[in-house]
Design a protein around this motif. Structure first.
Motif, PDB file in Angstrom:
ATOM      1  N   TYR A  69       2.674   0.504   8.752  1.00 11.34           N
ATOM      2  CA  TYR A  69       1.317   0.048   8.482  1.00 11.34           C
ATOM      3  C   TYR A  69       0.362   0.542   9.563  1.00 11.34           C
ATOM      4  CZ  TYR A  69      -2.859  -2.681   7.889  1.00 11.34           C
ATOM      5  OH  TYR A  69      -4.171  -3.022   7.731  1.00 11.34           O
ATOM      6  N   CYS A  70       0.768   0.407  10.810  1.00 13.24           N
ATOM      7  CA  CYS A  70      -0.092   0.867  11.905  1.00 13.24           C
ATOM      8  C   CYS A  70      -0.395   2.359  11.771  1.00 13.24           C
ATOM      9  CB  CYS A  70       0.569   0.574  13.251  1.00 13.24           C
ATOM     10  SG  CYS A  70       0.783  -1.189  13.598  1.00 13.24           S
ATOM     11  N   PHE A 111      -2.386   5.008  -0.857  1.00 17.49           N
ATOM     12  CA  PHE A 111      -2.790   5.903   0.228  1.00 17.49           C
ATOM     13  C   PHE A 111      -3.147   7.296  -0.280  1.00 17.49           C
ATOM     14  CE2 PHE A 111      -2.359   8.812   3.707  1.00 17.49           C
ATOM     15  CZ  PHE A 111      -2.747   8.106   4.838  1.00 17.49           C
ATOM     16  N   LEU A 135      -8.476  -3.619   4.723  1.00 19.04           N
ATOM     17  CA  LEU A 135      -8.931  -2.551   5.625  1.00 19.04           C
ATOM     18  C   LEU A 135      -8.863  -1.187   4.941  1.00 19.04           C
ATOM     19  CD1 LEU A 135      -7.276  -3.667   9.003  1.00 19.04           C
ATOM     20  CD2 LEU A 135      -9.648  -3.966   8.259  1.00 19.04           C
ATOM     21  N   LEU A 136      -7.852  -0.981   4.121  1.00 21.12           N
ATOM     22  CA  LEU A 136      -7.745   0.290   3.404  1.00 21.12           C
ATOM     23  C   LEU A 136      -8.534   0.271   2.098  1.00 21.12           C
ATOM     24  CD1 LEU A 136      -4.694   2.583   3.090  1.00 21.12           C
ATOM     25  CD2 LEU A 136      -5.941   1.996   1.019  1.00 21.12           C
ATOM     26  N   TYR A 161      -5.568   6.701   7.740  1.00 28.57           N
ATOM     27  CA  TYR A 161      -6.514   6.654   6.619  1.00 28.57           C
ATOM     28  C   TYR A 161      -7.952   6.491   7.093  1.00 28.57           C
ATOM     29  CZ  TYR A 161      -7.690   5.816   1.697  1.00 28.57           C
ATOM     30  OH  TYR A 161      -8.192   5.917   0.417  1.00 28.57           O
ATOM     31  N   THR A 162      -8.150   5.620   8.078  1.00 30.34           N
ATOM     32  CA  THR A 162      -9.528   5.272   8.457  1.00 30.34           C
ATOM     33  C   THR A 162     -10.173   6.293   9.383  1.00 30.34           C
ATOM     34  OG1 THR A 162      -8.630   3.838  10.200  1.00 30.34           O
ATOM     35  CG2 THR A 162      -9.203   2.803   8.117  1.00 30.34           C
ATOM     36  N   THR A 198     -12.155   0.945   2.140  1.00 25.73           N
ATOM     37  CA  THR A 198     -12.470   2.318   2.562  1.00 25.73           C
ATOM     38  C   THR A 198     -12.240   3.326   1.444  1.00 25.73           C
ATOM     39  OG1 THR A 198     -11.806   1.725   4.808  1.00 25.73           O
ATOM     40  CG2 THR A 198     -11.965   4.063   4.333  1.00 25.73           C
ATOM     41  N   PHE A 256      -5.011  -7.298   5.915  1.00 29.19           N
ATOM     42  CA  PHE A 256      -4.554  -5.955   6.254  1.00 29.19           C
ATOM     43  C   PHE A 256      -4.778  -4.975   5.094  1.00 29.19           C
ATOM     44  CE2 PHE A 256      -1.593  -8.443   9.127  1.00 29.19           C
ATOM     45  CZ  PHE A 256      -2.305  -8.148  10.284  1.00 29.19           C
ATOM     46  N   ILE A 315      -2.724   2.978   8.403  1.00 30.84           N
ATOM     47  CA  ILE A 315      -4.106   2.502   8.421  1.00 30.84           C
ATOM     48  C   ILE A 315      -4.940   3.317   9.401  1.00 30.84           C
ATOM     49  CG2 ILE A 315      -3.913   0.718  10.207  1.00 30.84           C
ATOM     50  CD1 ILE A 315      -5.768   0.435   6.840  1.00 30.84           C
ATOM     51  N   MET A 358       0.855  -1.195   0.000  1.00 38.13           N
ATOM     52  CA  MET A 358       0.000   0.000   0.000  1.00 38.13           C
ATOM     53  C   MET A 358       0.885   1.237   0.000  1.00 38.13           C
ATOM     54  SD  MET A 358      -3.301  -1.027   2.269  1.00 38.13           S
ATOM     55  CE  MET A 358      -2.384  -1.221   3.768  1.00 38.13           C
TER      56      MET A 358
END
Length: 594
Positions: free
Chosen positions: A182-183, A59, A296-297, A189-190, A300, A293, A186, A54
């Motif tokens: 990543y943490c 992103f 999740l993005l 983004y969310t 969205t 994983f 994500i 990603m």
């Protein structure tokens, strides 16, 4: 706390985390530099792979492309996720069982040829360099806005940051840095997506909010109770744009989706992530976790694009598209802050004190302008890469959310850039220097060559990113086409065809990469510089744009490789036995010691 100071604090803390991890996980051997010592847990590797995958294109750029094109650009979602499944099912486990460090190493050994290895290295460098341009471009956009510097200065800062932790840590450091990234990305983004979905529809899940009804009290003449997509379609058609949910030319959509799919499966920087786990079954599990994983993005992103486009329209036409446009001196603060970067610009062309936004290139837009006394679209610059980064400001979200999205955008760009740069440096140090030029080089010397190669790759990528060929996702799409045409067919045939020999593989790779590069050069120009192309878009072969050419190049690769291999001697028996053994997954970890 001032927004700029808060941005510096949050971004600075994320950098401190990355540097700390790089120091803690510093690579001390070539095995750690290339494959993290093959000791990465499948869940950890899945998260790192998701971050590697990603990129800034996912992103920063993907939602912007979806926002301004609508359903047509959902092909990015379908192509990228479908391609990842293809890679996880057909390539990753078998390549892991082979037990090598790099993609060119597999090609060289499978096709028993240093020439094949060198051709694979050249293909890898072309693919990864094109891809990393998009990442560095995205990082420059993020830095330029949130650190309030020029995009060039932002690009240089990004290069320095990735140089520190990637050169120091190698794959080992990059793996754990990517978990942290990543943490960050994500969450970044969310959270804004949840806020915006609640504002517009009252639904806290953005993916469901996309299909929900609009709230009361919204600007832009939005009618409460109307489905969001119906509302957006109506606002866009009022302004002379195509409906958001409309589709055009299914043939080109299918071709582009296929290019992204098989290009994904041939991306060397993602494939090498599967070399870091202890055994073959772990490669399969890490692929499954990575898909979770990534989802999740990706689930969205469509909502982010649609809701952002709606917010832009209601910003420009606060009383509705059949009423007066926004006053030039009443533009929201986010317009003013982004104009400083040069990535957003408005101009009062007719001097009426208002800023009109509509499609002045369409008959419908011209009719709208005539009915409302307008003289031209005055939103003269809107770089689509800014959309996700500007989202929190567009929706008036808290300052800490804006700072978080800054850290997330930077993390997305840097995580993928690091993986790409590692792929380039590994190919040069391990596959050229160690395997071809100087087989007797010591491990310490090879490790030093790998680090020097990465520094050179970073400098080259930075220089090329100063003049990118397009938005981050558009630039990345070119890399997918190159991977589809060169490495993907060679890897597939190397795993599933015992008859494919070195002559066929070499001829196929050359046919695929040369035909695709030639097509890009003819229509995009030298180093994709605008104005240097030899042909124009109305001369496309069968109407196929350069970004869609990957499957055509792959067909050349498959076809040439098949014909040449049948006209030349079969591979040695030991190679055929090797191919047979690679395709047998049961007990592979125990049997091979990997």
């Amino acid at each position: 706390m001032d927004q700029t100071v808060l941005n510096f604090v949050v971004v600075g803390l994320s950098f401190a985390l990355y540097f700390g991890i790089a120091i803690w996980a510093r690579a001390g051997s070539t095995s750690e530099f290339y494959a993290a010592g093959r000791g990465v847990n499948p869940v950890v590797n899945g998260m790192a792979t998701a971050a590697d995958w990603m990129s800034a294109a996912s992103f920063i750029s993907m939602a912007g492309l979806i926002a301004f094109t609508g359903y047509n650009n959902s092909l990015f979602l379908m192509g990228w996720t479908g391609g990842y499944v293809l890679m996880a099912m057909l390539l990753a486990p078998y390549l892991r069982k082979f037990g090598k460090f790099t993609v060119p190493e597999f090609v060289g050994d499978r096709y028993y040829s240093n020439t094949a290895r060198v051709v694979a290295v050249v293909c890898l460098i072309i693919i990864s360099t094109t891809y990393v341009i998009g990442q560095m471009t995205g990082a420059g956009v993020a830095f330029s806005r949130f650190l309030e510097v020029s995009s060039t200065a932002g690009l240089i800062i990004a290069s320095c940051v990735v140089a520190v932790y990637a050169v120091l840590g190698g794959m080992k450091g990059i793996t754990y840095t990517q978990v942290a990234q990543y943490c960050v990305l994500i969450v970044a983004y969310t959270i804004p997506a949840i806020f915006i979905s609640l504002q517009l529809t009252g639904n806290p899940i953005p993916g469901l909010g996309l299909f929900s009804n609009m709230n009361d009290g919204l600007a832009g003449g939005v009618e409460a109770g109307t489905p969001l997509l119906v509302t957006l379609d109506g606002l866009l058609t009022d302004l002379g744009f195509n409906e958001y949910t409309a589709t055009t030319n299914p043939w080109l959509m299918a071709l582009y989706t296929l290019s992204l799919m098989i290009g994904t499966a041939g991306l060397p920087h993602v494939i090498i992530r599967f070399f870091t786990v202890p055994k073959v079954s772990d490669a399969r599990w890490s692929a499954g976790w990575a898909l979770v994983f990534i989802a999740l993005l990706y689930l969205t992103a469509p909502a982010v694009g649609a809701m952002a486009r709606l917010n832009i329209i209601t910003t420009m036409w606060p009383e509705g598209t059949q009423s007066e446009a926004v006053e030039a001196d009443q533009l929201p603060d986010w317009f003013n802050t982004w104009q400083v970067t040069g990535l957003l610009g408005v101009e009062d062309l007719n001097g009426d004190g208002r800023i009109q936004y509509y499609n002045d290139a369409s008959p419908e837009g011209q009719a709208f302008a005539e009915a409302n006394g307008l003289e031209g679209n005055e939103l003269v610059t809107f770089n689509r890469d800014i959309l996700v980064l500007a989202n929190p400001e567009i929706a008036n979200l808290p300052p800490w959310v804006i700072a978080l999205i800054a850290a997330g955008g930077i993390a997305a760009a840097l995580s993928t850039a690091a993986g790409l740069l590692l792929a380039i440096s590994s190919a040069i140090s391990h596959d050229l220097i160690k395997s071809v030029i100087n087989p007797n080089i010591s491990e310490k010397g090879e490790l030093m060559a790998a680090r020097i190669s990465m520094i050179v790759a970073i400098v080259g990528a930075t220089l090329l990113a100063l003049n990118p060929p397009g938005f981050a996702a558009q630039t990345v799409a070119l890399a997918f086409g190159l991977a589809a045409a060169s490495l993907f067919p060679t890897l597939m045939m190397g795993i599933f065809s015992k008859r494919m020999n070195s002559a066929g593989a070499i001829a196929g790779m050359l046919a695929g990469i040369i035909s695709t590069c030639l097509y890009l050069f003819l229509f995009l120009g030298w180093f994709f510089i605008p104005g240097t192309a030899m042909l124009t878009s109305d001369q496309y072969l069968f109407g196929i744009p350069p970004t869609h050419f990957g499957p055509i190049g792959a067909a050349f690769n498959f076809g040439v490789a098949f014909l040449v291999s049948r006209a030349t001697a079969a591979p040695p028996q030991e190679i055929q036995d090797l191919v047979e053994s690679v395709r047998i997954p049961r007990g592979a970890g125990a049997a091979t010691g990997h």
